[in-house]
Design a protein around this motif. Sequence first.
Motif, PDB file in Angstrom:
ATOM      1  N   MET A 111       0.899  -1.142   0.116  1.00 58.25           N
ATOM      2  CA  MET A 111       0.095  -0.187   0.200  1.00 58.25           C
ATOM      3  C   MET A 111       0.712   1.059  -0.250  1.00 58.25           C
ATOM      4  SD  MET A 111      -3.235  -0.833   2.220  1.00 58.25           S
ATOM      5  CE  MET A 111      -4.015   0.688   1.564  1.00 58.25           C
ATOM      6  N   GLY A 112       1.972   1.242   0.228  1.00 61.69           N
ATOM      7  CA  GLY A 112       3.005   2.484   0.241  1.00 61.69           C
ATOM      8  C   GLY A 112       2.420   3.427   1.110  1.00 61.69           C
ATOM      9  N   PHE A 113       2.245   2.969   2.185  1.00 71.57           N
ATOM     10  CA  PHE A 113       1.776   3.949   3.113  1.00 71.57           C
ATOM     11  C   PHE A 113       2.679   4.811   4.027  1.00 71.57           C
ATOM     12  CE2 PHE A 113      -0.138   5.037   7.265  1.00 71.57           C
ATOM     13  CZ  PHE A 113      -1.335   5.258   7.094  1.00 71.57           C
ATOM     14  N   GLU A 114       2.555   5.815   3.941  1.00 72.63           N
ATOM     15  CA  GLU A 114       3.474   6.942   4.486  1.00 72.63           C
ATOM     16  C   GLU A 114       2.765   7.916   5.052  1.00 72.63           C
ATOM     17  OE1 GLU A 114       6.705  10.126   2.865  1.00 72.63           O
ATOM     18  OE2 GLU A 114       5.881   8.852   1.375  1.00 72.63           O
ATOM     19  N   VAL A 115       3.077   8.515   6.359  1.00 76.86           N
ATOM     20  CA  VAL A 115       2.511   9.504   7.217  1.00 76.86           C
ATOM     21  C   VAL A 115       3.484  10.598   6.746  1.00 76.86           C
ATOM     22  CG1 VAL A 115       1.939  10.708   9.370  1.00 76.86           C
ATOM     23  CG2 VAL A 115       1.661   8.084   9.179  1.00 76.86           C
ATOM     24  N   THR A 116       2.411  11.649   6.317  1.00 73.10           N
ATOM     25  CA  THR A 116       3.073  12.890   5.638  1.00 73.10           C
ATOM     26  C   THR A 116       3.074  14.154   6.641  1.00 73.10           C
ATOM     27  OG1 THR A 116       1.291  13.662   4.243  1.00 73.10           O
ATOM     28  CG2 THR A 116       3.051  12.384   3.136  1.00 73.10           C
ATOM     29  N   SER A 117       2.183  13.795   7.762  1.00 71.37           N
ATOM     30  CA  SER A 117       2.049  14.887   8.874  1.00 71.37           C
ATOM     31  C   SER A 117       3.198  15.004   9.530  1.00 71.37           C
ATOM     32  CB  SER A 117       0.862  14.231   9.707  1.00 71.37           C
ATOM     33  OG  SER A 117      -0.227  14.290   9.224  1.00 71.37           O
ATOM     34  N   PRO A 118       3.445  16.389  10.072  1.00 68.92           N
ATOM     35  CA  PRO A 118       4.856  16.224  10.848  1.00 68.92           C
ATOM     36  C   PRO A 118       4.753  15.830  12.164  1.00 68.92           C
ATOM     37  CG  PRO A 118       3.614  18.253  10.989  1.00 68.92           C
ATOM     38  CD  PRO A 118       2.772  17.283  10.060  1.00 68.92           C
TER      39      PRO A 118
ATOM     40  N   LYS B 248       0.236   9.420   2.340  1.00 68.95           N
ATOM     41  CA  LYS B 248       0.300   8.986   0.936  1.00 68.95           C
ATOM     42  C   LYS B 248       0.066   7.288   0.914  1.00 68.95           C
ATOM     43  CE  LYS B 248       1.978  12.432  -1.332  1.00 68.95           C
ATOM     44  NZ  LYS B 248       1.211  13.384  -2.290  1.00 68.95           N
ATOM     45  N   ILE B 249      -0.955   7.063  -0.061  1.00 73.76           N
ATOM     46  CA  ILE B 249      -1.311   5.459   0.157  1.00 73.76           C
ATOM     47  C   ILE B 249      -1.466   5.129  -1.301  1.00 73.76           C
ATOM     48  CG2 ILE B 249      -2.487   5.504   2.176  1.00 73.76           C
ATOM     49  CD1 ILE B 249      -5.042   5.517   0.463  1.00 73.76           C
ATOM     50  N   THR B 250      -1.105   3.900  -1.622  1.00 79.77           N
ATOM     51  CA  THR B 250      -1.456   3.434  -2.863  1.00 79.77           C
ATOM     52  C   THR B 250      -2.407   2.367  -2.792  1.00 79.77           C
ATOM     53  OG1 THR B 250       1.053   4.007  -3.304  1.00 79.77           O
ATOM     54  CG2 THR B 250      -0.248   2.586  -5.011  1.00 79.77           C
ATOM     55  N   PRO B 251      -3.629   2.505  -2.688  1.00 78.86           N
ATOM     56  CA  PRO B 251      -4.723   1.541  -2.365  1.00 78.86           C
ATOM     57  C   PRO B 251      -4.993   0.571  -3.299  1.00 78.86           C
ATOM     58  CG  PRO B 251      -5.830   3.522  -2.920  1.00 78.86           C
ATOM     59  CD  PRO B 251      -4.118   3.748  -3.076  1.00 78.86           C
ATOM     60  N   LEU B 252      -5.011   0.824  -4.475  1.00 84.65           N
ATOM     61  CA  LEU B 252      -5.074  -0.281  -5.900  1.00 84.65           C
ATOM     62  C   LEU B 252      -4.378   0.399  -7.123  1.00 84.65           C
ATOM     63  CD1 LEU B 252      -8.952  -0.159  -5.358  1.00 84.65           C
ATOM     64  CD2 LEU B 252      -7.467  -2.066  -4.782  1.00 84.65           C
ATOM     65  N   PHE B 253      -3.870  -0.716  -7.707  1.00 83.37           N
ATOM     66  CA  PHE B 253      -3.555  -0.710  -9.068  1.00 83.37           C
ATOM     67  C   PHE B 253      -2.178   0.345  -9.096  1.00 83.37           C
ATOM     68  CE2 PHE B 253      -8.419  -0.939  -9.496  1.00 83.37           C
ATOM     69  CZ  PHE B 253      -8.262  -2.435  -9.924  1.00 83.37           C
TER      70      PHE B 253
ATOM     71  N   GLY C 294     -10.239  11.459   0.579  1.00 81.51           N
ATOM     72  CA  GLY C 294      -9.412  10.582   0.219  1.00 81.51           C
ATOM     73  C   GLY C 294     -10.208   9.440  -0.683  1.00 81.51           C
ATOM     74  N   PRO C 295      -9.701   8.210  -0.772  1.00 82.98           N
ATOM     75  CA  PRO C 295     -10.579   7.338  -1.898  1.00 82.98           C
ATOM     76  C   PRO C 295     -12.009   6.945  -1.394  1.00 82.98           C
ATOM     77  CG  PRO C 295      -8.942   6.210  -0.176  1.00 82.98           C
ATOM     78  CD  PRO C 295      -8.878   7.419   0.035  1.00 82.98           C
ATOM     79  N   TYR C 296     -12.518   7.022  -0.347  1.00 82.22           N
ATOM     80  CA  TYR C 296     -13.808   6.788   0.165  1.00 82.22           C
ATOM     81  C   TYR C 296     -14.722   7.776   0.211  1.00 82.22           C
ATOM     82  CZ  TYR C 296     -11.433   2.400   1.620  1.00 82.22           C
ATOM     83  OH  TYR C 296     -10.748   1.390   1.475  1.00 82.22           O
ATOM     84  N   ALA C 297     -16.048   7.576   0.092  1.00 83.87           N
ATOM     85  CA  ALA C 297     -16.994   8.408   0.408  1.00 83.87           C
ATOM     86  C   ALA C 297     -17.456   8.762   1.547  1.00 83.87           C
ATOM     87  CB  ALA C 297     -18.307   8.240  -0.567  1.00 83.87           C
ATOM     88  N   LEU C 298     -17.116   7.766   2.614  1.00 83.52           N
ATOM     89  CA  LEU C 298     -17.205   7.700   3.936  1.00 83.52           C
ATOM     90  C   LEU C 298     -16.244   6.615   4.400  1.00 83.52           C
ATOM     91  CD1 LEU C 298     -18.828   8.319   6.541  1.00 83.52           C
ATOM     92  CD2 LEU C 298     -20.005   6.261   6.033  1.00 83.52           C
ATOM     93  N   TRP C 299     -15.427   7.145   5.348  1.00 79.52           N
ATOM     94  CA  TRP C 299     -14.579   6.232   6.425  1.00 79.52           C
ATOM     95  C   TRP C 299     -14.824   6.680   8.058  1.00 79.52           C
ATOM     96  CZ3 TRP C 299     -11.575   2.150   4.997  1.00 79.52           C
ATOM     97  CH2 TRP C 299     -10.371   1.757   5.827  1.00 79.52           C
TER      98      TRP C 299
END
Length: 157
Positions: free
Chosen positions: A37-44, A60-65, A91-96
């Motif tokens: 998912m290439g998950f990276e927190v970008t907040s300081p 930053k995320i890479t959820p799909l494809f 982000g990628p969802y209409a609701l989370w």
Amino acid sequence: MKTYRLEFEHKLPIPLAETWDFFTSPLNLAKITPPQMGFEVTSPYDANSKVYEGMIITYKITPLFGIKMDWMTEITHVKEHQYFIDEQRFGPYALWHHEHHFEEIKGGVNMKDILYYAIPYGAIGKLANSILVANEVNKIFTHREQAINEMFGVYKG
């Protein structure tokens, strides 16, 4: 818009204070997220940062494809050693809406995640959820459980 609800439970043989300390550190989320998912927190934030109501966390995320995207959540509720809630702001969802619950039990802690999410795009979103998204979300939580088990010495036989 169709809303989906998932629930996950996990027992950990560690004290509540240690469990709370780990899960309320925004940087620890990357440690339990699937690497693809290439998950990276970008907040300081740093390793000493802990969640608080109103905290904004960017990623930053890479959820799909292999498509990299930005994601922002807000910590909307915190009750020390009991629960905290994060909600997507964009982000990628209409609701989370993700509730993290912690309950001290004999020998450790019972963690419960309750997740409500929705996919945008109406009927196409419903189809995408049934074909792909629900499975991917479940994989994330399965990976998370395995990573936590390894980190805290939990072995299921």
